[in-house]
Design a protein around this motif. Structure first.
Motif, PDB file in Angstrom:
ATOM      1  N   HIS A 142      36.315  42.349  39.383  1.00  0.00           N
ATOM      2  CA  HIS A 142      36.858  41.051  38.950  1.00  0.00           C
ATOM      3  C   HIS A 142      36.465  40.749  37.501  1.00  0.00           C
ATOM      4  N   TYR A 162      46.782  40.063  48.071  1.00  0.00           N
ATOM      5  CA  TYR A 162      45.902  41.097  47.520  1.00  0.00           C
ATOM      6  C   TYR A 162      46.681  42.393  47.275  1.00  0.00           C
ATOM      7  N   HIS A 213      34.508  45.834  44.271  1.00  0.00           N
ATOM      8  CA  HIS A 213      35.584  44.838  44.146  1.00  0.00           C
ATOM      9  C   HIS A 213      35.117  43.646  43.310  1.00  0.00           C
ATOM     10  N   GLU A 214      33.950  43.107  43.627  1.00  0.00           N
ATOM     11  CA  GLU A 214      33.488  41.915  42.893  1.00  0.00           C
ATOM     12  C   GLU A 214      33.244  42.249  41.424  1.00  0.00           C
ATOM     13  N   GLU A 250      43.030  39.146  42.401  1.00  0.00           N
ATOM     14  CA  GLU A 250      42.678  39.883  43.622  1.00  0.00           C
ATOM     15  C   GLU A 250      43.359  41.248  43.662  1.00  0.00           C
TER      16      GLU A 250
END
Ligand SMILES: [Zn+2]
Length: 490
Positions: free
Chosen positions: A299, A374, A295-296, A314
């Motif tokens: 980004h 999200y 997920h990070e 998000e």
């Protein structure tokens, strides 16, 4: 010490001399020979103080800016020395004026870095062992606009490492040189100085600079590196390469936690950097099964999106944390759909009458509307991806993001969702993105994915979820979760 008549040649000399004094006698021209601004930073033997010398060889700036209104507190008396003058920013000042007849100068100042790191820790930052973890905004005084060639050089005691978001030019002996990149001084960033291991992960054309902070018990270095390598490789299944050419990954082991990776974030100061806080006492398969790292890193597919438009940043990371893990074989295709369908359900349950997606995004932290924000964004990503794939062979959300990366990443400015979507429509010759945003941003309804899921052949939910290969859009569904072919080697 160079005087005000210093030239670019002196920049080379400074860097060359410091390298030579550390035992690496290289020709001075190998270092920073063409930098118009050079910042040299040294750490005191007791690790309490950073001493900074900032040399400007062209166009002395009119003001120097810090990234935090607390920075003045840690600037040691008498302040920033400029020849015979000293500049002491008043309480809370974010900048200080420089007055000089000359266009060139070297300035010196010292910062109580241990105190700054201790204060950051009290405010919820983390610290492990002796490591100094501190925001550059607390110690770096710099012009608002940096030239393309600004150089930041750390000279640290033997065995002491630095992890920071800027592109690394080189590490040699006790000297690490970074290109100081031109993001606004106020953009958050985090750097660490200490005796911790660093590793370079080469993936998809990028070099990821991984630092694993010390802790008790220590983290298993090889296992952490393998975990991040795997997560970064999953991101390259998007369009065959990593979205940036380099990135800082700062891993902080935080001991026993209720979750394997309770917290992660991407900070944008300097360059995008991923920060992960994890329970090093758990077996590595638990970190690998956790979605946070992917997920990070996902980004990084987008530029810095305004927090007011959190549904976009998000939402896309949330969509791709599942899609990319399926593509990389970390979870099955069925599992990826199970997680997406469960998430859409949480988003639907978090959607309140009379509250638009824009409202929910702006109030997200205060009102804790995370699920709505999200998962609405993830639903918009799925809708965009399927519409693009249906509109045009070869088109997809992957391709739109690939084009966005090529045109615009890394980006030194903050984008609104509207700017990003307009650009992606322009880059793909579509109006899919802006149309979806117009449909859902002002709406108090969760984006309508139920009909699409049926057409994709995603039937049911939870343990009974099944995939129907005879469904109208089953080939498209399978393509979503399949990695694109390897790019040609070059
Ligand atoms: Zn996120």
């Amino acid at each position: 010490m160079p005087n005000a008549a210093a030239s670019r040649a002196v920049a080379a000399l400074i860097a060359g001399l410091s390298i030579a004094s550390s035992g690496y006698a290289e020709p001075a021209t190998a270092y920073a020979s063409a930098s118009s601004q050079v910042y040299r930073v040294e750490l005191s033997a007791d690790w309490s103080r950073l001493t900074v010398e900032a040399c400007f060889f062209e166009d002395l700036p009119k003001r120097l800016h810090a990234g935090s209104d607390e920075a003045y507190k840690y600037l040691e008396a008498p302040g920033i020395r400029h020849g015979t003058q000293t500049l002491a920013p008043p309480q809370g000042a974010l900048s200080v004026a420089l007055e000089s007849e000359s266009q060139t100068a070297c300035l010196q100042y010292s910062v109580a870095v241990r105190a700054a790191a201790d204060a950051s820790r009290r405010e919820g930052g983390t610290q492990s062992g002796d490591t100094l973890v501190v925001s550059p905004g607390l110690w770096l005084w710099r012009p608002a606009q940096l030239p393309d060639d600004a150089l930041l050089q750390f000279e640290l005691p033997q065995g002491v490492n630095v992890s920071a978001p800027w592109p690394i030019l080189q590490r040699r002996g006790n000297v690490t040189q970074f290109r100081l990149t031109n993001t606004p001084p106020s953009w958050p960033a985090r750097m660490a100085i200490g005796r911790f291991p660093t590793h370079e992960i080469a993936v998809g054309g990028a070099t990821l600079h991984l630092a694993i902070l010390d802790a008790s018990p220590p983290a298993d270095d090889a296992a952490v590196t393998a975990w991040l390598d795997e997560a970064a490789r999953a991101v390259t299944t998007l369009y065959g390469r990593f979205p940036l050419s380099q990135a800082q990954l700062l891993l902080t082991p935080i001991g026993r936690q209720p979750e394997p990776v309770p917290w992660g974030q991407v900070l944008r100061g300097g360059r995008p950097a991923a920060h992960l806080f994890f329970d090093q006492t758990r077996p590595s398969r638990e970190w690998r099964n956790d979605w946070t790292a992917v997920h990070e890193l996902a980004h990084m597919l987008l530029p810095y999106i305004s927090r007011r438009d959190a549904w976009l940043s998000e939402g896309f990371a949330t969509y791709y944390q599942n899609v990319l893990r399926a593509r990389a074989g970390l979870i099955s295709e069925t599992d990826a759909w199970r997680k997406l369908v469960a998430g859409f359900g949480r988003g639907q349950r978090g959607t309140r009458r009379g509250i638009s997606l824009d409202d929910a995004s702006r109030a997200m932290r205060r009102e804790r509307t995370f699920m709505r924000v999200y998962w609405s964004g993830a639903a918009i990503a799925l809708l965009a991806d399927t519409q693009l794939r249906q509109s045009d062979a070869g088109m997809s959300l992957d391709e739109a993001l690939s084009r966005l990366a090529r045109c615009c990443l890394p980006s030194p400015r903050m984008w609104t969702a509207r700017q990003a979507f307009e650009r992606m429509d322009e880059l793909t010759g579509n109006d899919v993105f802006v149309a979806l945003a117009e449909q859902y941003r002002g709406s108090d309804q969760f984006p309508d994915v139920d009909d699409l899921l049926l057409r994709l052949g995603v039937i049911g939910r939870g343990d009974t979820l099944s995939l129907d290969d005879d469904a109208e859009l089953a080939p498209l569904r399978r393509a979503l979760m399949r990695a694109p072919p390897e790019p040609p080697a070059h």
